[in-house]
Design an enzyme around this catalytic site. Structure first.
Site, PDB file in Angstrom:
ATOM      1  N   ASN A  87      -6.307  -6.993   0.237  1.00 30.77           N
ATOM      2  CA  ASN A  87      -6.901  -7.110  -1.099  1.00 30.77           C
ATOM      3  C   ASN A  87      -6.029  -6.378  -2.116  1.00 30.77           C
ATOM      4  O   ASN A  87      -5.350  -5.408  -1.779  1.00 30.77           O
ATOM      5  CB  ASN A  87      -8.308  -6.487  -1.092  1.00 30.77           C
ATOM      6  CG  ASN A  87      -9.088  -6.840  -2.338  1.00 30.77           C
ATOM      7  OD1 ASN A  87      -9.475  -7.988  -2.522  1.00 30.77           O
ATOM      8  ND2 ASN A  87      -9.281  -5.857  -3.211  1.00 30.77           N
ATOM      9  N   GLU A 101      -4.850 -11.576  -3.215  1.00 30.60           N
ATOM     10  CA  GLU A 101      -4.374 -11.747  -4.589  1.00 30.60           C
ATOM     11  C   GLU A 101      -2.853 -11.877  -4.647  1.00 30.60           C
ATOM     12  O   GLU A 101      -2.320 -12.487  -5.582  1.00 30.60           O
ATOM     13  CB  GLU A 101      -4.855 -10.584  -5.465  1.00 30.60           C
ATOM     14  CG  GLU A 101      -6.348 -10.603  -5.811  1.00 30.60           C
ATOM     15  CD  GLU A 101      -7.266 -10.037  -4.734  1.00 30.60           C
ATOM     16  OE1 GLU A 101      -6.759  -9.587  -3.676  1.00 30.60           O
ATOM     17  OE2 GLU A 101      -8.498 -10.046  -4.937  1.00 30.60           O
ATOM     18  N   ASP A 142     -12.795   2.846 -21.568  1.00 30.12           N
ATOM     19  CA  ASP A 142     -12.591   1.568 -20.881  1.00 30.12           C
ATOM     20  C   ASP A 142     -12.493   0.430 -21.892  1.00 30.12           C
ATOM     21  O   ASP A 142     -12.256   0.652 -23.076  1.00 30.12           O
ATOM     22  CB  ASP A 142     -13.662   1.350 -19.806  1.00 30.12           C
ATOM     23  CG  ASP A 142     -13.106   0.554 -18.616  1.00 30.12           C
ATOM     24  OD1 ASP A 142     -12.388  -0.428 -18.848  1.00 30.12           O
ATOM     25  OD2 ASP A 142     -13.387   0.927 -17.466  1.00 30.12           O
TER      26      ASP A 142
HETATM   27 MN    MN Z   1     -10.171  -9.379  -3.914  1.00 32.28          MN
END
Ligand code: MN
Length: 456
Positions: free
Chosen positions: A141, A204, A253
């Site tokens: 990941n 990804e 953020d």
């Molecule tokens: Mn992922």
């Protein structure tokens, strides 16, 4: 072929699209300030006060630039990302990795990690992609996380309950730390893929490789089976300790407001790989690049969902003022009364954090907010064209939300022309020969050529 951050820097230089700053600026506030001043533009800091590492930022600030780098027309970039997610490709594994030019003991104070906003808890890595494998070794990941520097070899990482969180919980059950690698200084395809949300199990990096037309090379880490981009500028290898927590925050953020302090897991770095003369990649929180990267996959999903309920979607945008997350503007070719409202409902289904959506006809430029407002002014009647949905689950990043129940109100504005009135009433009046005259005046340098940014 553009396969690394360095290639992109050279490419942007060749297009005269890179701002190069050579006056000394400090990683504490000053570089963040410069990124804010030139928000939306790629910028290279060659003279970082107290460091011999250069800093680059703003590489992924516009759809046009990312489209140019990926060799995809920017209007089809949404589809390119969705196609890559649907057809991921494993990258080539190599031992001959530029990121292995230098291997060092961890010393985070050698890196110009930026402190961005006044009340931030300290220096934060904001453009680091965190790689981890599931414990069965079935998939890897990649995701982007903010990480606060605690000391020379320790960070605290914000892990929202998504894929990395799931892997961390797996490790916790077995009572082990989770091996990770944090890569900094990357090709935009890798950032775009890591910022997207493909289903768990879709790597990804494979998505990034598909976006890069199979030109991505990866290499094994020294302390785990994790694969990282071979042309990363910097890779920090380490472990997340699920049971060791530290205070994380406050930190700004995507909304540009301060997120509060939380207890979050600690990362211990054991080794650093880097290229010779590495370039540190920065990302200004709440800047155009941040909002573009976070919102882009959501835009693409909104386009796909709305395309299922109306005949033609021209374009979709999560606007900058809406934090690149909470506000969508959608232009459609309306063919039946009710298309606008169906588009609103599909958009809310596609992106559950979406709060407000405006739907306009295809003659409205969604990148020109005056044009969108004009459509609301001349084509919208609140008593019949407004959709309000009360008490639905919203985004926790919105400070106006009911923070206990996370409930919000959502609003959709159907600013498309009603089909039961003569369409000529809504026609935008034009001046013949406008573009020819504008061109002549530009040639006389009477009109400054304004750069338009599709994402600003
Ligand atoms: Mn992922």
């Amino acid at each position: 072929m553009i396969s690394s951050l360095r290639d992109i820097i050279d490419f942007l230089k060749s297009l005269d699209e890179l701002l190069v700053v050579d006056i000394p600026l400090s990683p504490k506030f000053e570089i963040a300030a410069a990124l804010k001043v030139f928000d939306g533009f790629p910028i290279l800091f060659e003279n970082v006060a107290g460091y011999n590492v250069r800093v680059v930022g703003g590489i992924c600030s516009s759809k046009e630039l990312v489209g140019k780098v990926l060799n995809v027309p920017f209007r089809t970039l949404h589809d390119a990302l969705l196609d890559a997610i649907g057809n991921p490709m494993a990258p080539t594994i190599t031992d001959n990795a530029p990121v292995k030019e230098k291997i060092e003991k961890p010393n985070l104070s050698n890196l110009p990690i930026l402190t961005h906003y006044e009340r931030d808890a300290g220096p934060y890595i904001t453009c680091g992609v965190v790689f981890a494998r599931d414990l069965d070794g079935k998939f890897q990941n990649a995701s982007i996380h903010r990480m606060l520097v605690l000391d020379e070899k320790t960070l605290v990482i914000r892990v929202v309950p998504r894929h990395l969180y799931y892997l961390l919980k797996q490790a916790e059950k077995l009572g082990r730390p989770l091996p990770i690698a944090i890569a900094i200084g990357l090709h935009p395809a890798i950032l775009l893929a890591a910022a997207s949300s493909p289903p768990l199990g879709v790597d990804e990096l494979h998505v990034a490789n598909a976006l890069m037309q199979n030109n991505l090379k990866v290499t094994y880490c020294n302390h785990s089976e994790i694969l990282v981009p071979a042309e990363s500028e910097i890779v920090l290898e380490g472990f997340i300790y699920p049971d060791k927590l530290a205070e994380e925050g406050p930190f700004v953020d995507i909304t540009g407001t301060y997120d509060f302090k939380r207890s979050q897991p600690v990362v211990e770095i054991v080794e650093v790989m880097m290229r010779r003369n590495p370039i540190y990649q920065a990302l200004l929180p709440a800047g155009i690049e941040h909002r573009f990267l976070m919102g882009f996959h959501r835009e693409a999903q909104i386009r796909r969902y709305v395309s299922r309920v109306v005949p033609k979607v021209k374009d979709v945008r999560l606007s900058f003022g809406g934090c690149g997350w909470l506000h969508a503007i959608i232009s459609i070719e309306k063919s039946s009364e009710g298309d606008g409202k169906n588009a609103i409902l599909a958009a809310f289904a596609a992106h559950p954090s979406l709060k407000h959506v405006v739907v306009v006809d295809s003659d409205i430029d969604i990148y020109d907010l005056n044009s969108v407002e004009w459509a609301i002014a001349t084509r919208f009647q609140a008593h019949k064209d407004l959709v309000v949905i009360k008490n639905v689950r919203g985004s926790s990043i919105d400070p106006s939300i009911d923070e206990k129940k996370l409930l919000t109100s959502k609003m959709g504005i159907d600013a498309t022309k009603p089909l039961d009135k003569p369409q000529s009433l809504f026609m935008k009046a034009l001046i013949p020969s406008l573009s020819e005259v504008k061109k002549k005046l530009e040639d006389l340098k009477l009109v400054s050529k304004q750069r338009t940014r599709t994402n600003a």
